[in-house]
Motif scaffolding. Sequence first.
Motif, mmCIF file in Angstrom:
data_model
loop_
_atom_site.group_PDB
_atom_site.id
_atom_site.type_symbol
_atom_site.label_atom_id
_atom_site.label_comp_id
_atom_site.label_asym_id
_atom_site.label_seq_id
_atom_site.Cartn_x
_atom_site.Cartn_y
_atom_site.Cartn_z
ATOM 1 N N LYS A 162 0.737 -1.221 -0.131
ATOM 2 C CA LYS A 162 -0.026 -0.078 0.078
ATOM 3 C C LYS A 162 1.021 1.501 0.052
ATOM 4 O O LYS A 162 0.644 2.246 -0.759
ATOM 5 C CB LYS A 162 -0.873 -0.096 1.246
ATOM 6 C CG LYS A 162 -1.912 -0.992 1.174
ATOM 7 C CD LYS A 162 -2.927 -1.050 2.234
ATOM 8 C CE LYS A 162 -4.214 -2.013 2.243
ATOM 9 N NZ LYS A 162 -5.155 -1.998 3.478
ATOM 10 N N ARG A 163 2.058 1.406 0.952
ATOM 11 C CA ARG A 163 2.694 2.402 1.032
ATOM 12 C C ARG A 163 3.543 2.754 -0.371
ATOM 13 O O ARG A 163 3.485 3.816 -0.664
ATOM 14 C CB ARG A 163 3.830 2.226 1.971
ATOM 15 C CG ARG A 163 3.328 2.177 3.583
ATOM 16 C CD ARG A 163 4.317 1.807 4.465
ATOM 17 N NE ARG A 163 5.457 2.788 4.211
ATOM 18 C CZ ARG A 163 6.637 2.699 5.048
ATOM 19 N NH1 ARG A 163 6.743 1.566 5.717
ATOM 20 N NH2 ARG A 163 7.591 3.529 4.766
ATOM 21 N N LYS B 189 0.776 4.098 -2.912
ATOM 22 C CA LYS B 189 0.644 5.529 -2.608
ATOM 23 C C LYS B 189 1.844 6.295 -3.051
ATOM 24 O O LYS B 189 1.712 7.576 -3.655
ATOM 25 C CB LYS B 189 0.385 5.839 -1.069
ATOM 26 C CG LYS B 189 -0.907 5.148 -0.364
ATOM 27 C CD LYS B 189 -1.003 5.426 0.974
ATOM 28 C CE LYS B 189 -2.321 4.611 1.367
ATOM 29 N NZ LYS B 189 -2.548 5.292 3.035
ATOM 30 N N GLU C 282 9.332 -2.171 2.667
ATOM 31 C CA GLU C 282 8.037 -2.672 2.962
ATOM 32 C C GLU C 282 8.042 -4.104 2.627
ATOM 33 O O GLU C 282 7.464 -4.973 3.437
ATOM 34 C CB GLU C 282 6.916 -2.093 1.713
ATOM 35 C CG GLU C 282 5.554 -2.445 2.304
ATOM 36 C CD GLU C 282 4.765 -1.641 1.158
ATOM 37 O OE1 GLU C 282 3.600 -1.415 1.618
ATOM 38 O OE2 GLU C 282 4.963 -1.292 0.188
#
Length: 417
Positions: free
Chosen positions: A2-3, A6, A54
């Motif tokens: 997700k990071r 984004k 991540e």
Amino acid sequence: MKRTLKAFLLLFVFNILLIPACLILGFDDLGIPIISVFSICISLIILIIIFAAERRNAYLSKTTGQKRFARKRTVIIVCSIIALCGIGFIIASFANGYKIPQFDKYKDWAHFPGSSNPDVAIDSVAGLYVRNLAQAKGSNYWFIHFTNSDVSYYDSTNGPVSFGVIDSNCTMKVKYEKDVDAYLDDNRLIVIERLYNKEADSCDVYDALTLKKHRQKVYPITISKPYEHYPADGKPAMGYEAYKKLYGSAFYDSLKGVKELDEGGYSGSDDRGYLLFTDTAGKLYTIPNSDDHYSVTLLCENCKGYKLNKGTYSTQTNNIKMLDESIIWKNELSSGFSLGYGNPTGGGNDGFYFSYYQTWLMYYKVTIGTATTSFKAEGGDKDKPYLSFTQLNKPKTNKDVLCFAADNRLWKAYVKQ
């Protein structure tokens, strides 16, 4: 992930908005692509760092069994990516000019000026670097522009360019230490001293067949009424034919331009204007006032200029022959990214370029009487050697010396006695 997603979306929007921001700030056409490429590179580095962080956190949260499986999967993915990239690179290479090199047919032969026969030597004439060679038809003499230091076609500052005349055995017969301009008019070699504060009023004239020399006067051509493209009185310019009809004469009809012997070296254009002229009686003329040159070309039909043969010297050999079919020796890769100035291999197109060009290997045989030797030399294409040979004489026996020009030098090949 997700990071990473984004971050990707934010950086994508940022790079899109960067272009209008640069336009508002007044960056030019060269500055905008440079800033954009720099910004994209930084964005990719940031994405890689975020993705790695991540994935590391996700890996540390797994059990021992899950970690073992993740490592195996990572190895498989990495190996697959490497294999696909390798296959893609091979396909792209062949699509952009790569060719499979061939085996050297004569590995034991040396490159020029080496000799495959230890009894035959090939030596250069010391302290003399050829920029250009020329010869009058039927003459046994060669007109040479040369330097005493290394020569480069793109840098004329490698020592002063001298002019001289050599015979077919590379013996200097005439040599000028001062700056001169040399011209060839049929069988007349004309040498004029280059004066920087005035025009020379006489010159040396040689018979190109015998080198018999005499001094000859050089007359100035003065135009009484130069042609005006923009007349001072504001009237329309006179037509070319009208100007020739009004100011032409039998004198201009008798003139013709004399071609200058080129010094060699790089020139962006092969167009040349005549600087020396002769009439049907053999008198010589120059134009002291450079503003009168154009007017003379209008009045004299045979004074309009000529195309320069830019070849330094051509391949003219009887005793040096290509022995076998040339081969592809190696590939050279040219790749990179160009902004603003065009890429070096594809003309004026900016952006990424990726292409191969080949170096070929040529094989040569030298014959002196009954003795022979061989060497090899590189070329840019199958029938385009980097070396051009000009043979100066015609040796017939083993005791004769073969004299020739190649690689900006004069050479002598001979059988060791």
